[in-house]
Design a protein around this motif. Structure first.
Motif, mmCIF file in Angstrom:
data_model
loop_
_atom_site.group_PDB
_atom_site.id
_atom_site.type_symbol
_atom_site.label_atom_id
_atom_site.label_comp_id
_atom_site.label_asym_id
_atom_site.label_seq_id
_atom_site.Cartn_x
_atom_site.Cartn_y
_atom_site.Cartn_z
ATOM 1 N N HIS A 29 0.802 -1.221 0.000
ATOM 2 C CA HIS A 29 0.000 0.000 0.000
ATOM 3 C C HIS A 29 0.833 1.268 0.000
ATOM 4 O O HIS A 29 0.353 2.330 -0.355
ATOM 5 C CB HIS A 29 -0.961 -0.021 1.191
ATOM 6 C CG HIS A 29 -1.900 -1.172 1.119
ATOM 7 N ND1 HIS A 29 -2.640 -1.442 -0.013
ATOM 8 C CD2 HIS A 29 -2.195 -2.147 2.002
ATOM 9 C CE1 HIS A 29 -3.354 -2.532 0.186
ATOM 10 N NE2 HIS A 29 -3.103 -2.982 1.411
ATOM 11 N N SER A 30 2.097 1.164 0.415
ATOM 12 C CA SER A 30 2.919 2.376 0.408
ATOM 13 C C SER A 30 3.514 2.658 -0.971
ATOM 14 O O SER A 30 3.955 3.768 -1.238
ATOM 15 C CB SER A 30 4.052 2.243 1.433
ATOM 16 O OG SER A 30 4.825 1.087 1.153
ATOM 17 N N ASN B 123 -1.583 3.317 -3.616
ATOM 18 C CA ASN B 123 -0.861 4.565 -3.795
ATOM 19 C C ASN B 123 -0.017 4.603 -5.062
ATOM 20 O O ASN B 123 0.750 5.538 -5.257
ATOM 21 C CB ASN B 123 0.048 4.819 -2.586
ATOM 22 C CG ASN B 123 -0.643 5.677 -1.534
ATOM 23 O OD1 ASN B 123 -1.807 6.026 -1.685
ATOM 24 N ND2 ASN B 123 0.081 6.025 -0.501
HETATM 25 C C1 LIG Z 1 -0.373 6.886 0.459
HETATM 26 O O1 LIG Z 1 -0.056 8.207 0.047
HETATM 27 C C2 LIG Z 1 -0.508 9.193 0.932
HETATM 28 C C3 LIG Z 1 -0.239 10.536 0.303
HETATM 29 O O2 LIG Z 1 1.027 10.574 -0.274
HETATM 30 C C4 LIG Z 1 0.176 9.021 2.259
HETATM 31 O O3 LIG Z 1 -0.261 9.997 3.160
HETATM 32 C C5 LIG Z 1 -0.134 7.641 2.800
HETATM 33 O O4 LIG Z 1 0.577 7.441 3.987
HETATM 34 C C6 LIG Z 1 0.255 6.591 1.793
HETATM 35 N N1 LIG Z 1 -0.173 5.287 2.265
HETATM 36 C C7 LIG Z 1 0.686 4.367 2.671
HETATM 37 C C8 LIG Z 1 0.104 3.069 3.114
HETATM 38 O O5 LIG Z 1 1.880 4.543 2.666
#
Ligand SMILES: *[C@@H]1O[C@H](CO)[C@@H](O)[C@H](O)[C@H]1NC(C)=O
Ligand SMILES: *[C@@H]1O[C@H](CO)[C@@H](O)[C@H](O)[C@H]1NC(C)=O
Ligand SMILES: *[C@@H]1O[C@H](CO)[C@@H](O)[C@H](O)[C@H]1NC(C)=O
Ligand SMILES: *[C@@H]1O[C@H](CO)[C@@H](O)[C@H](O)[C@H]1NC(C)=O
Ligand SMILES: *[C@@H]1O[C@H](CO)[C@@H](O)[C@H](O)[C@H]1NC(C)=O
Ligand SMILES: *[C@@H]1O[C@H](CO)[C@@H](O)[C@H](O)[C@H]1NC(C)=O
Ligand SMILES: *[C@@H]1O[C@H](CO)[C@@H](O)[C@H](O)[C@H]1NC(C)=O
Ligand SMILES: *[C@@H]1O[C@H](CO)[C@@H](O)[C@H](O)[C@H]1NC(C)=O
Ligand SMILES: *[C@@H]1O[C@H](CO)[C@@H](O)[C@H](O)[C@H]1NC(C)=O
Ligand SMILES: *[C@@H]1O[C@H](CO)[C@@H](O)[C@H](O)[C@H]1NC(C)=O
Ligand SMILES: *[C@@H]1O[C@H](CO)[C@@H](O)[C@H](O)[C@H]1NC(C)=O
Ligand SMILES: *[C@@H]1O[C@H](CO)[C@@H](O)[C@H](O)[C@H]1NC(C)=O
Length: 480
Positions: free
Chosen positions: A354-355, A381
């Protein structure tokens, strides 16, 4: 009152009177400092703004000069208090010409910042013997020749001479007398030779930037043992050998890399595997060793690497399957592992990545584009996906359930893919760049391409499309 007492009173009163006068009038700069600055000015071919024709003899009033009274500096070498030059800061002033050796006379100088000018010829040796100098920034000038061999700057903390035309090798005893050095930046010059083991004695060093030179040989192990090092940039040199030898016990190696956050070593000739010390560093955030000859598998200890956000290990000789544990590096969002010898498919585990926001896997001999897209669509993401030069002769899946709402960049070129432009792509309404060139796609270019209102680059060349180019693509305002 005897004669003796009388004279004592006179002297004491006189001294107090003088001290009072000194502090009420503006003190002028020390004559030696004035002379040094006048000589400095003679070497400069351009006008120094704020040092005009109306120069007062009080150099402390000139632009870019800071003075402190010699008494506040704890000096009492003369009976009259004078102002001593402690800072000379003239960055970005379009200064051209030579840097005078006379600056070496400014023995109270703490800060010398002449960055971003056009100063040329050699670096004056006396500058490298200033006992109080804490900050020396001569970066972005046209200096040439070597760095003086004997550097004796016991107070120096920031030594920055990047972006010049300097050559020769680094002085072996660069840190013998500079134990306070925190930042050493010598990037973008023409330095050659091996990195001196003496760098391992720069025990206060936090930031070491030696990129874009022509250094050869290995990285002295002592560099990896610097206790405060947080940023190491050795990119674009001719360094070779192992990135870091595994010496001592494992806990030792952990300790030695205790603070490293940025490790940038791309475009060298490093070989061997990723050192365990890097692959299990809890502080490392950016790891870039692209364009080397590293081999083996990419074996990162994600449970230890809690700070990792970006890896760029493209253009190496890594092989084996694509590492399936990467999604457990919880903050990892940028991955370039393109141009290696991977095989197999995108691991199922990437569904939980997810990141992930940037993934480049081009030229990696991976197969099964249907499975790849099915898995990657779950990466919430993901905005940039580069998969070129894989999936040889496969069919671009038409599976209507695929969806990539967040994609901004999609590049699947040079795969000889068959099929047609799939309907699912219409869900990627944020697309800015789409490259499907050098495939064997057929059919028409859909009119809904006109909905990609953010598109600025579209490459569909070298396919077998038929029919008209939808007229309303020309209505896309950003398209260049
Ligand atoms: C996905 O992207 C958003 C915005 O960049 C961020 O705030 C969020 O932490 C991200 N999600 C993960 C699971 O890293
Ligand atoms: C001292 O400097 C101040 C400000 O720089 C100025 O206003 C004042 O006139 C100066 N005094 C003398 C005696 O030059
Ligand atoms: C000296 O020249 C500078 C500009 O070069 C000007 O700002 C300053 O006021 C002048 N000082 C005197 C005392 O004329
Ligand atoms: C110069 O004087 C100022 C004010 O007295 C002081 O804060 C500063 O530390 C002094 N600088 C040096 C280098 O002694
Ligand atoms: C100033 O100089 C005198 C005589 O040279 C010396 O005795 C004294 O300790 C000095 N004071 C300081 C603060 O250095
Ligand atoms: C600057 O240095 C070069 C080389 O050391 C010398 O040839 C030249 O005359 C110097 N120019 C000035 C203005 O001092
Ligand atoms: C020198 O001055 C420039 C321009 O103001 C600044 O960006 C740079 O950070 C300064 N150098 C150091 C080492 O602080
Ligand atoms: C370092 O300092 C010592 C003692 O002050 C001096 O003898 C030596 O020459 C210095 N080293 C260099 C490289 O200048
Ligand atoms: C450094 O460059 C100068 C010319 O700018 C050249 O004469 C000299 O030989 C070079 N030194 C080294 C060590 O490459
Ligand atoms: C620097 O230190 C090393 C080791 O103490 C010594 O061998 C060398 O001579 C020193 N170099 C200079 C220039 O003082
Ligand atoms: C580093 O400094 C120590 C102590 O001065 C010295 O023994 C050692 O030889 C130095 N190492 C190098 C590589 O200069
Ligand atoms: C292009 O045509 C499609 C389908 O008719 C339509 O949804 C879209 O808004 C049009 N785009 C432009 C830029 O005219």
């Amino acid at each position: 009152m005897g004669a003796q007492d009388f004279w004592v009173v006179i002297i004491v009163v006189g001294f107090c009177f003088q001290a009072q006068v000194s502090s009420s009038q503006n003190l002028t700069c020390n004559p030696n400092d004035l002379k040094a600055l006048e000589d400095f000015m003679k070497g400069i071919e351009t006008v120094i703004e704020g040092w005009g024709n109306n120069l007062s003899s009080n150099c402390c009033e000139w632009a870019g000069i800071t003075c402190n009274s010699s008494s506040s500096l704890g000096l009492n070498d003369s009976s009259i208090d004078t102002y001593r030059v402690v800072k000379l800061e003239l960055p970005k002033k379009r200064l051209a010409g030579n840097l005078s050796e006379s600056l070496g006379m400014l023995d109270q100088l703490r800060t010398l910042n002449l960055s971003h000018n056009f100063l040329k010829h050699s670096l004056p040796i006396p500058l490298f013997h200033l006992p109080n100098l804490e900050l020396l920034d001569l970066s972005s000038n046209d200096f040439s020749g070597p760095i003086p061999a004997d550097i004796d700057l016991p107070s120096i903390q920031f030594l920055e001479i990047s972006q010049n035309f300097l050559n020769g090798s680094l002085p072996p005893s660069i840190c013998n007398n500079s134990t306070q050095l925190r930042a050493l930046k010598l990037a973008v010059n023409y330095f050659t030779g091996d990195l001196p083991p003496g760098l391992g004695n720069c025990s206060s060093l936090e930031d070491l930037c030696l990129g874009m030179n022509t250094f050869t040989g290995g990285v002295p192990e002592g560099i990896f043992r610097l206790p405060k090092l947080t940023r190491l940039n050795i990119q674009d040199n001719k360094l070779s050998g192992q990135l870091s030898k595994e010496i001592g016990t494992i806990p030792d190696v952990f300790d030695s890399l205790g603070r490293l956050q940025y490790f940038v070593a791309h475009s060298n000739n490093f070989s061997g595997r990723i050192p365990l010390s890097l692959a299990s560093s809890p502080t490392l955030s950016l790891f870039n060793a692209r364009n080397n000859s590293l081999e083996g598998s990419i074996d990162l200890n994600c449970s230890a690497m809690t700070s990792l956000t970006s890896i760029d290990l493209g253009s190496n000789r890594f092989d084996g399957p694509i590492p399936s544990n990467l999604p457990s590096c919880r903050h990892l969002n940028n991955i370039n592992i393109a141009r290696n010898n991977f095989s197999g498919q995108i691991p199922e585990s990437f569904k939980n990545f997810h990141s992930l926001s940037y993934l480049s896997l081009s030229n990696s001999s991976i197969s099964n584009i249907s499975s790849a897209l099915k898995i990657l669509q779950h990466c919430q993401n993901l905005t940039t996906l580069v998969l070129s030069l894989n999936f040889w002769d496969e069919e671009l899946p038409a599976d209507p359930t695929l969806h990539f709402e967040r994609l901004k960049v999609l590049i699947i070129a040079n795969c000889r893919l068959t099929g047609s432009i799939p309907q699912w792509l219409s869900s990627s309404s944020r697309l800015q760049l789409l490259d499907l060139s050098w495939n064997r796609l057929e059919g028409t270019i859909p009119v809904w391409f006109g909905n990609f209102s953010n598109l600025f680059y579209l490459d569909l060349s070298n396919n077998s499309f038929t029919g008209e180019i939808p007229r309303n693509i020309t209505g896309l305002r950003g398209l260049v």
